[in-house]
Scaffold this motif. Structure first.
Motif, mmCIF file in Angstrom:
data_model
loop_
_atom_site.group_PDB
_atom_site.id
_atom_site.type_symbol
_atom_site.label_atom_id
_atom_site.label_comp_id
_atom_site.label_asym_id
_atom_site.label_seq_id
_atom_site.Cartn_x
_atom_site.Cartn_y
_atom_site.Cartn_z
ATOM 1 N N HIS A 20 2.533 20.658 -8.229
ATOM 2 C CA HIS A 20 2.048 21.042 -6.903
ATOM 3 C C HIS A 20 1.423 19.780 -6.318
ATOM 4 C CE1 HIS A 20 -0.885 22.801 -4.071
ATOM 5 N NE2 HIS A 20 -0.047 23.820 -3.993
ATOM 6 N N PRO A 21 1.416 19.624 -4.993
ATOM 7 C CA PRO A 21 0.810 18.413 -4.411
ATOM 8 C C PRO A 21 -0.639 18.159 -4.862
ATOM 9 C CG PRO A 21 1.991 19.620 -2.726
ATOM 10 C CD PRO A 21 2.026 20.468 -3.966
ATOM 11 N N ASP A 22 -1.375 19.220 -5.197
ATOM 12 C CA ASP A 22 -2.776 19.064 -5.617
ATOM 13 C C ASP A 22 -2.969 19.081 -7.132
ATOM 14 O OD1 ASP A 22 -3.613 18.946 -2.973
ATOM 15 O OD2 ASP A 22 -3.918 21.100 -2.848
ATOM 16 N N GLY A 23 -1.915 19.366 -7.903
ATOM 17 C CA GLY A 23 -2.055 19.462 -9.352
ATOM 18 C C GLY A 23 -0.864 20.149 -9.976
ATOM 19 N N ALA A 24 -1.131 21.200 -10.758
ATOM 20 C CA ALA A 24 -0.065 21.939 -11.431
ATOM 21 C C ALA A 24 -0.300 23.437 -11.277
ATOM 22 C CB ALA A 24 -0.032 21.578 -12.912
ATOM 23 N N LEU A 25 0.796 24.176 -11.132
ATOM 24 C CA LEU A 25 0.744 25.640 -11.088
ATOM 25 C C LEU A 25 1.133 26.178 -12.453
ATOM 26 C CD1 LEU A 25 2.521 26.308 -7.682
ATOM 27 C CD2 LEU A 25 0.123 26.731 -8.207
ATOM 28 N N VAL A 26 0.435 27.211 -12.889
ATOM 29 C CA VAL A 26 0.767 27.849 -14.161
ATOM 30 C C VAL A 26 0.829 29.359 -13.953
ATOM 31 C CG1 VAL A 26 -1.652 27.897 -14.931
ATOM 32 C CG2 VAL A 26 0.172 28.056 -16.613
ATOM 33 N N ALA A 27 1.891 29.958 -14.489
ATOM 34 C CA ALA A 27 2.040 31.412 -14.449
ATOM 35 C C ALA A 27 1.237 31.996 -15.608
ATOM 36 C CB ALA A 27 3.510 31.789 -14.580
ATOM 37 N N VAL A 28 0.475 33.051 -15.319
ATOM 38 C CA VAL A 28 -0.385 33.689 -16.316
ATOM 39 C C VAL A 28 -0.111 35.177 -16.326
ATOM 40 C CG1 VAL A 28 -2.777 34.233 -16.928
ATOM 41 C CG2 VAL A 28 -2.204 31.960 -16.101
ATOM 42 N N HIS A 29 0.084 35.725 -17.534
ATOM 43 C CA HIS A 29 0.145 37.179 -17.685
ATOM 44 C C HIS A 29 -1.177 37.588 -18.333
ATOM 45 C CE1 HIS A 29 1.960 41.122 -18.033
ATOM 46 N NE2 HIS A 29 1.321 41.201 -19.179
ATOM 47 N N ALA A 30 -1.975 38.346 -17.599
ATOM 48 C CA ALA A 30 -3.326 38.697 -18.041
ATOM 49 C C ALA A 30 -3.369 40.060 -18.719
ATOM 50 C CB ALA A 30 -4.270 38.699 -16.848
ATOM 51 N N HIS A 31 -4.130 40.133 -19.790
ATOM 52 C CA HIS A 31 -4.382 41.383 -20.506
ATOM 53 C C HIS A 31 -5.894 41.587 -20.515
ATOM 54 C CE1 HIS A 31 -0.256 41.394 -22.121
ATOM 55 N NE2 HIS A 31 -0.419 40.086 -22.210
ATOM 56 N N ALA A 32 -6.399 42.387 -19.590
ATOM 57 C CA ALA A 32 -7.844 42.620 -19.494
ATOM 58 C C ALA A 32 -8.257 43.731 -20.446
ATOM 59 C CB ALA A 32 -8.213 42.985 -18.070
ATOM 60 N N GLY A 33 -9.508 43.710 -20.854
ATOM 61 C CA GLY A 33 -10.046 44.730 -21.740
ATOM 62 C C GLY A 33 -9.614 44.554 -23.181
ATOM 63 N N ALA A 34 -9.288 43.341 -23.586
ATOM 64 C CA ALA A 34 -8.861 43.063 -24.957
ATOM 65 C C ALA A 34 -10.067 43.022 -25.898
ATOM 66 C CB ALA A 34 -8.124 41.730 -25.002
ATOM 67 N N GLU A 85 -7.995 27.329 -9.423
ATOM 68 C CA GLU A 85 -7.996 28.295 -8.323
ATOM 69 C C GLU A 85 -6.898 29.328 -8.540
ATOM 70 O OE1 GLU A 85 -6.982 28.400 -3.547
ATOM 71 O OE2 GLU A 85 -7.270 26.480 -4.527
ATOM 72 N N LEU A 86 -7.243 30.589 -8.369
ATOM 73 C CA LEU A 86 -6.260 31.671 -8.407
ATOM 74 C C LEU A 86 -5.526 31.666 -7.074
ATOM 75 C CD1 LEU A 86 -5.055 34.226 -9.727
ATOM 76 C CD2 LEU A 86 -6.938 35.508 -8.721
ATOM 77 N N VAL A 87 -4.207 31.442 -7.100
ATOM 78 C CA VAL A 87 -3.450 31.355 -5.855
ATOM 79 C C VAL A 87 -2.556 32.568 -5.615
ATOM 80 C CG1 VAL A 87 -3.520 28.842 -5.683
ATOM 81 C CG2 VAL A 87 -1.659 29.932 -6.934
ATOM 82 N N ALA A 88 -2.292 33.360 -6.641
ATOM 83 C CA ALA A 88 -1.459 34.560 -6.471
ATOM 84 C C ALA A 88 -1.785 35.563 -7.578
ATOM 85 C CB ALA A 88 0.016 34.204 -6.526
ATOM 86 N N GLY A 89 -1.711 36.859 -7.244
ATOM 87 C CA GLY A 89 -1.887 37.910 -8.242
ATOM 88 C C GLY A 89 -3.315 38.373 -8.432
ATOM 89 N N ASP A 90 -4.084 38.387 -7.374
ATOM 90 C CA ASP A 90 -5.501 38.768 -7.463
ATOM 91 C C ASP A 90 -5.707 40.106 -8.176
ATOM 92 O OD1 ASP A 90 -8.258 38.349 -6.921
ATOM 93 O OD2 ASP A 90 -8.115 39.771 -5.263
ATOM 94 N N THR A 91 -4.883 41.104 -7.872
ATOM 95 C CA THR A 91 -5.050 42.432 -8.477
ATOM 96 C C THR A 91 -3.909 42.784 -9.421
ATOM 97 O OG1 THR A 91 -3.947 43.481 -6.600
ATOM 98 C CG2 THR A 91 -6.354 43.283 -6.495
ATOM 99 N N SER A 92 -3.078 41.831 -9.766
ATOM 100 C CA SER A 92 -1.920 42.060 -10.619
ATOM 101 C C SER A 92 -2.113 41.376 -11.964
ATOM 102 C CB SER A 92 -0.678 41.481 -9.933
ATOM 103 O OG SER A 92 0.409 41.419 -10.820
ATOM 104 N N PRO A 93 -1.475 41.886 -13.028
ATOM 105 C CA PRO A 93 -1.539 41.168 -14.300
ATOM 106 C C PRO A 93 -0.738 39.860 -14.265
ATOM 107 C CG PRO A 93 -0.509 43.336 -14.596
ATOM 108 C CD PRO A 93 -0.859 43.204 -13.163
ATOM 109 N N GLN A 94 0.226 39.754 -13.346
ATOM 110 C CA GLN A 94 1.006 38.523 -13.177
ATOM 111 C C GLN A 94 0.280 37.641 -12.173
ATOM 112 O OE1 GLN A 94 3.578 37.951 -15.095
ATOM 113 N NE2 GLN A 94 3.566 40.009 -15.950
#
Length: 99
Positions: free
Chosen positions: A11-25, A71-80
């Protein structure tokens, strides 16, 4: 938003990483697979942004960067989710995650 196909992308400012989140672990844990992306388990419940803040803090700790660089850029309410890590390239990020 144009979402890259790769789990890691420059990304022009750094790197983007895809995250699959598992909350409540049971425990906080990160697992990286080059073709899949980053899977993150956190103990925080997914309510009122608490899980997102916990993921951000865990990523900062594991990657050795400041929380302000992430910075979170996508998926505020999603596990993706998609996070931007400022000041690092996708190649450098892959090397840190592959350790």
């Amino acid at each position: 938003m144009n979402v890259p196909q790769s789990p890691l992308a420059d990304h022009p400012d750094g790197a983007l990483v895809a995250v699959h989140a598992h909350a409540g672990a049971r425990r906080n844990h990160i697992q990286y697979s080059p073709g899949v992306g980053l899977r993150v388990w956190i103990t925080q419940a997914p309510e009122k942004g608490k899980a997102n803040k916990a993921i951000l803090a865990l990523l900062a700790k594991e990657l050795g960067v400041r929380k302000s660089q992430i910075e979170l850029v996508a998926g505020d309410t999603s596990p993706q989710k998609r996070f931007l890590i400022r000041g690092i390239t996708a190649a450098e990020l892959a090397a840190k995650l592959g350790q």
